[in-house]
Design a protein around this motif. Structure first.
Motif, PDB file in Angstrom:
ATOM      1  N   PRO A  86       0.823  -1.202   0.000  1.00 34.00           N
ATOM      2  CA  PRO A  86       0.000   0.000   0.000  1.00 34.00           C
ATOM      3  C   PRO A  86       0.867   1.265   0.000  1.00 34.00           C
ATOM      4  CG  PRO A  86      -0.226  -1.192   2.075  1.00 34.00           C
ATOM      5  CD  PRO A  86       0.642  -2.015   1.184  1.00 34.00           C
ATOM      6  N   VAL A  87       0.248   2.368  -0.401  1.00 37.70           N
ATOM      7  CA  VAL A  87       0.977   3.632  -0.560  1.00 37.70           C
ATOM      8  C   VAL A  87       1.582   4.099   0.757  1.00 37.70           C
ATOM      9  CG1 VAL A  87       0.710   6.069  -1.170  1.00 37.70           C
ATOM     10  CG2 VAL A  87      -0.424   4.326  -2.525  1.00 37.70           C
ATOM     11  N   SER A  88       0.882   3.943   1.866  1.00 37.07           N
ATOM     12  CA  SER A  88       1.420   4.403   3.153  1.00 37.07           C
ATOM     13  C   SER A  88       2.694   3.642   3.523  1.00 37.07           C
ATOM     14  CB  SER A  88       0.377   4.256   4.256  1.00 37.07           C
ATOM     15  OG  SER A  88       0.017   2.897   4.406  1.00 37.07           O
ATOM     16  N   THR A  89       2.746   2.369   3.206  1.00 35.46           N
ATOM     17  CA  THR A  89       3.948   1.585   3.485  1.00 35.46           C
ATOM     18  C   THR A  89       5.089   2.010   2.571  1.00 35.46           C
ATOM     19  OG1 THR A  89       2.547  -0.272   4.101  1.00 35.46           O
ATOM     20  CG2 THR A  89       4.853  -0.762   3.661  1.00 35.46           C
ATOM     21  N   ILE A  90       4.770   2.303   1.322  1.00 34.94           N
ATOM     22  CA  ILE A  90       5.798   2.766   0.386  1.00 34.94           C
ATOM     23  C   ILE A  90       6.355   4.113   0.825  1.00 34.94           C
ATOM     24  CG2 ILE A  90       6.196   3.520  -1.990  1.00 34.94           C
ATOM     25  CD1 ILE A  90       4.221   1.347  -2.864  1.00 34.94           C
ATOM     26  N   ASN A  91       5.495   5.013   1.320  1.00 35.33           N
ATOM     27  CA  ASN A  91       5.968   6.310   1.806  1.00 35.33           C
ATOM     28  C   ASN A  91       6.904   6.147   3.003  1.00 35.33           C
ATOM     29  OD1 ASN A  91       4.624   7.783  -0.118  1.00 35.33           O
ATOM     30  ND2 ASN A  91       2.820   8.138   1.164  1.00 35.33           N
ATOM     31  N   ALA A  92       6.567   5.259   3.911  1.00 39.65           N
ATOM     32  CA  ALA A  92       7.443   4.996   5.053  1.00 39.65           C
ATOM     33  C   ALA A  92       8.769   4.412   4.581  1.00 39.65           C
ATOM     34  CB  ALA A  92       6.764   4.058   6.037  1.00 39.65           C
ATOM     35  N   ALA A  93       8.701   3.516   3.612  1.00 32.43           N
ATOM     36  CA  ALA A  93       9.931   2.919   3.072  1.00 32.43           C
ATOM     37  C   ALA A  93      10.775   3.976   2.364  1.00 32.43           C
ATOM     38  CB  ALA A  93       9.585   1.782   2.121  1.00 32.43           C
TER      39      ALA A  93
END
Length: 86
Positions: free
Chosen positions: A34-41
């Motif tokens: 998901p996008v939120s996980t990609i942003n954290a990564a």
């Protein structure tokens, strides 16, 4: 800041390949997340690339810059000695 000035050539030469490698690796690994996980990564990758760039820039500075300075001083001393001998 003074330290970064000493290794600035190394940083300049290595930061883009490190950023491109890290971001393309992230793109391959995180396609299904998901996008939120990609942003954290992305924030983690950004921090890791800063650290990696400084580390690799320091290594580049020690290997290539210091070696070039050493050899240019030796050549300069040799030239100076031979010019004075003439």
């Amino acid at each position: 800041m003074l330290y970064l000035g000493h290794i600035s050539v190394g940083l300049y030469l290595v930061h883009i390949p490190i950023i491109c490698s890290a971001s393309s690796g992230l793109a391959v690994c995180c396609r299904q997340l998901p996008v939120s996980t990609i942003n954290a990564a992305l924030w983690g990758i950004a921090a890791a690339t800063v650290v990696a760039s400084i580390f690799v820039g320091h290594g580049y500075s020690q290997v290539f810059d210091q070696l070039a300075i050493y050899w240019s001083r030796r050549v300069g001393k040799y030239v100076r000695a031979n010019v004075e001998a003439l």
